[in-house]
Write a protein that holds these residues in place. Structure first.
Motif, PDB file in Angstrom:
ATOM      1  N   GLN A  72       0.831  -1.204   0.000  1.00  0.00           N
ATOM      2  CA  GLN A  72       0.000   0.000   0.000  1.00  0.00           C
ATOM      3  C   GLN A  72       0.868   1.257   0.000  1.00  0.00           C
ATOM      4  O   GLN A  72       0.566   2.236  -0.680  1.00  0.00           O
ATOM      5  N   LYS A  76       2.156   2.154  -3.339  1.00  0.00           N
ATOM      6  CA  LYS A  76       1.128   2.675  -4.233  1.00  0.00           C
ATOM      7  C   LYS A  76       0.587   4.025  -3.770  1.00  0.00           C
ATOM      8  O   LYS A  76      -0.438   4.472  -4.265  1.00  0.00           O
ATOM      9  N   THR A  77       1.288   4.665  -2.816  1.00  0.00           N
ATOM     10  CA  THR A  77       0.836   5.937  -2.264  1.00  0.00           C
ATOM     11  C   THR A  77       1.850   7.027  -2.613  1.00  0.00           C
ATOM     12  O   THR A  77       2.841   7.219  -1.897  1.00  0.00           O
ATOM     13  N   LEU A  96      -3.646   8.298  -9.833  1.00  0.00           N
ATOM     14  CA  LEU A  96      -2.364   8.361  -9.136  1.00  0.00           C
ATOM     15  C   LEU A  96      -1.452   9.421  -9.743  1.00  0.00           C
ATOM     16  O   LEU A  96      -1.259   9.483 -10.971  1.00  0.00           O
ATOM     17  N   LYS A 146       2.825  -2.721 -14.365  1.00  0.00           N
ATOM     18  CA  LYS A 146       2.828  -3.125 -12.976  1.00  0.00           C
ATOM     19  C   LYS A 146       3.009  -4.633 -12.914  1.00  0.00           C
ATOM     20  O   LYS A 146       2.771  -5.345 -13.910  1.00  0.00           O
TER      21      LYS A 146
END
Length: 601
Positions: A350, A353-354, A498, A560
């Protein structure tokens, strides 16, 4: 502690039985169907010409201003002769009562209690949950005076609280309002169990039906509750109450002085992952009994219930608590090593992906918590005090274990915070740095500047290698096309884009609605499969509505990895790596010769 049984004492008898300096609360819950209650508060005699009466504008454990005062209606103030006193509303959580002569003041009001998910209050035909911050007004003049609370409830109800019982049935007492506001009451029809762990008394109270196994809960909470000595030298309580709400949707938890309230959907206990969610939450709140309730940052001491309290150390209060929660369960044998590392891998995935981790420091996130609102902006430009606070704690722990040659750890820091900075004083940044230097034998000024005061992307591979661990997506992992967008549920409207991802760089923005790809209609259910028709690096034409205007956007797909990020043991770990893992988690090497988890006996 025995459960309190049906209410007998009248409100007037309660008032006559206590010392003049006490503040007496009485709440009538005998008509609970419409979430309503009648509250009466009698304050001791005041010689001032006004008495300020407050209801907090936030509750402990939730760093957000809430409209709690809106639940109060029919506010009436009277003197000791029963004469009505004039009053005015002077703030959202404040009433100012005027007096012409010294007198006791009694305040009566109707309370609407329907904030179950906020864990502030909730009243219905089966129970009442009462957090004082949203239930009982106080006066700053008498905030430190002893308190008595009497509940008038249906005859079948039983009442529980971390507060000791009063001199009669369905009553409680507290030394002051600060204890009352940190000792919620659960009263109603519920299941109750008592147990002991490490010489302390515990209770489990569960309201609501569901697929939980209360005996399993008691077994695991007993194991958890005995693990405190791993970090701290003693306990700040003699008795602790786990309160659980099995509900129809509300979820979350709040720590209190010697109790916690945990809320989960009623059918989210049977499956192992669901149950782990519950027991990890229980561990988190239990740890808070030390970290926050026994010691906390200076900015939160004392609690100012009528205003925001800003501190750069909320990541220690919350993130470090999250960091320790699974460790206690692992040591207790409630969580397996495989489950522990799966949780850690999920947190790392996580974080990766931040994009906000590259923008905001954990210190800034702590100071900004009162203004934090989540959503797309938070993912792209913010750091979370819980999730990134966990990982900052991990980095700090690994640094301390390294610097002390396995003789010290982040647990020692919290042991010293508890021993040396108990309330009523709060700890400062300088205090934490001093403890870090004391534990490690070296200055942590540079470390603090890099990891706390600055945005940081952690080197997880380098860190985990110290403990003989490696990140992996699995041997069958491959790359696939990546857009960098997230859809709203059952919709092609974008909920996240994103930062610096393929869609972001193509000019696609939040709330755009995708209509077609390469001229062909696409559905929400088929969007992911449609993207998989292409390879990383391919360019596609995305047709979408942006601010109600139809347009085409050329999007070059990124890449990805497929698979789920996991943690495994390295092949042929060294003795030093095994020793590091033991110093970190207190367990022996849990992997076989292939780096896979050994079977749990």
């Amino acid at each position: 502690m025995k459960p309190v049984v049906p209410f007998i004492l009248t409100f007037s008898a309660l008032a006559c039985s206590n010392a003049l300096a006490d503040v007496n609360y009485a709440i009538d819950l005998t008509s609970p169907e419409h979430h309503l209650a009648k509250v009466e508060v009698t304050f001791p005699e005041t010689t001032a010409d006004t008495l300020v009466v407050n209801l907090p504008v936030w509750r402990t454990g939730k760093y957000q201003v809430l409209p709690l005062g809106d639940a109060v209606r029919r506010f009436v103030a009277t003197d000791e002769k029963g004469q009505t006193l004039p009053w005015s509303r002077t703030a959202s959580g404040e009433w100012t009562v005027k007096l012409s002569e010294p007198s006791e003041v009694t305040v009566n009001y109707q309370l609407y209690a329907n904030k179950l998910g906020q864990r502030v209050n909730h009243i219905d035909a089966s129970h009442a949950f009462l957090d004082a911050s949203g239930t009982f007004v106080y006066s700053p003049e008498f905030r430190q005076e002893p308190i008595n609370v009497a509940l008038k409830v249906p005859t079948s109800w039983k009442s529980y609280s971390g507060m000791p019982s009063g001199s009669s049935e369905h009553t409680f007492k507290a030394d002051n309002y600060d204890i009352l506001v940190d000792s919620p009451i659960e009263t109603g029809i519920s299941q109750h169990r008592s147990f002991t762990a490490d010489g302390r008394e515990y209770e489990l109270v569960v309201w609501g039906e569901g697929n939980y196994d209360i005996e399993q809960m008691v077994t695991d909470l007993t194991k958890l509750s005995g693990q405190a000595e791993v970090i701290w030298d003693d306990y700040p309580f003699e008795r602790y109450v786990y309160m659980v709400h099995a509900t129809s949707g509300a979820r979350g938890a709040t720590e209190h002085l010697n109790s916690t309230i945990i809320q989960r959907p009623r059918f989210s206990y049977r499956e192992r992952d669901d149950y782990l969610g519950f027991i990890k939450t229980a561990s988190h709140e239990f740890i808070h009994t030390w970290n926050v309730k026994a010691y906390r940052p200076e900015g939160l001491v004392p609690y100012n219930y009528q205003d925001e309290e800003i501190t750069e150390l909320l990541w220690i209060a919350e993130g470090s608590t999250s960091y320790f929660q699974s460790q206690l369960l692992l040591r207790a044998g409630v969580m397996t090593p495989k489950e522990f590392f799966a949780d850690l891998a999920k947190r790392i995935a996580q974080n990766l992906k931040t994009p906000g981790r590259e923008v905001q420091s954990i210190a800034s996130a702590s100071a900004n918590q009162w203004a934090s609102s989540g959503g797309d902006y938070a993912v792209n430009h913010s750091t979370n005090i819980y999730s990134e606070g966990y990982l900052t704690s991990l980095a700090l722990d690994f640094s301390l274990i390294t610097d002390t040659k396995l003789k010290g750890s982040y647990r020692d820091v919290h042991r010293k915070l508890y021993n040396e900075h108990k309330l009523p004083a709060g700890f400062t940044i300088a205090d934490v740095k001093a403890i870090l230097e004391d534990v490690s034998g070296t200055s942590y000024e540079d470390w603090w500047q890099h990891y706390v005061n600055s945005p940081v992307s952690l080197d997880f591979d380098g860190m985990l290698a110290k403990a003989g661990l490696a990140l992996t997506y699995g041997k069958n992992a491959k790359t696939e096309a990546f857009t960098g967008v997230t859809l709203k549920s059952d919709s092609l409207v974008l909920s996240h884009v994103l930062r610096d991802g393929p869609a972001w760089n193509a000019g696609i923005v939040l709330a755009d609605e995708i209509v077609a790809i390469n001229g062909l209609k696409v559905t929400a259910e088929g969007f992911a499969a449609r993207i998989n028709d292409f390879k990383p690096g391919d360019s596609i034409t995305v047709t979408l509505f942006s601010n109600d205007k139809l347009k085409d956007v050329e999007l070059k797909l990124g890449e990805k990895q497929t698979g789920k990020l996991a943690i495994k043991g390295v092949n042929k770990p060294s003795r030093a790596q095994k020793a590091f893992l033991k110093a970190w988690l207190g367990i022996d090497w849990p992997f076989d010769k292939n780096g896979q988890f050994k079977a749990v006996e």
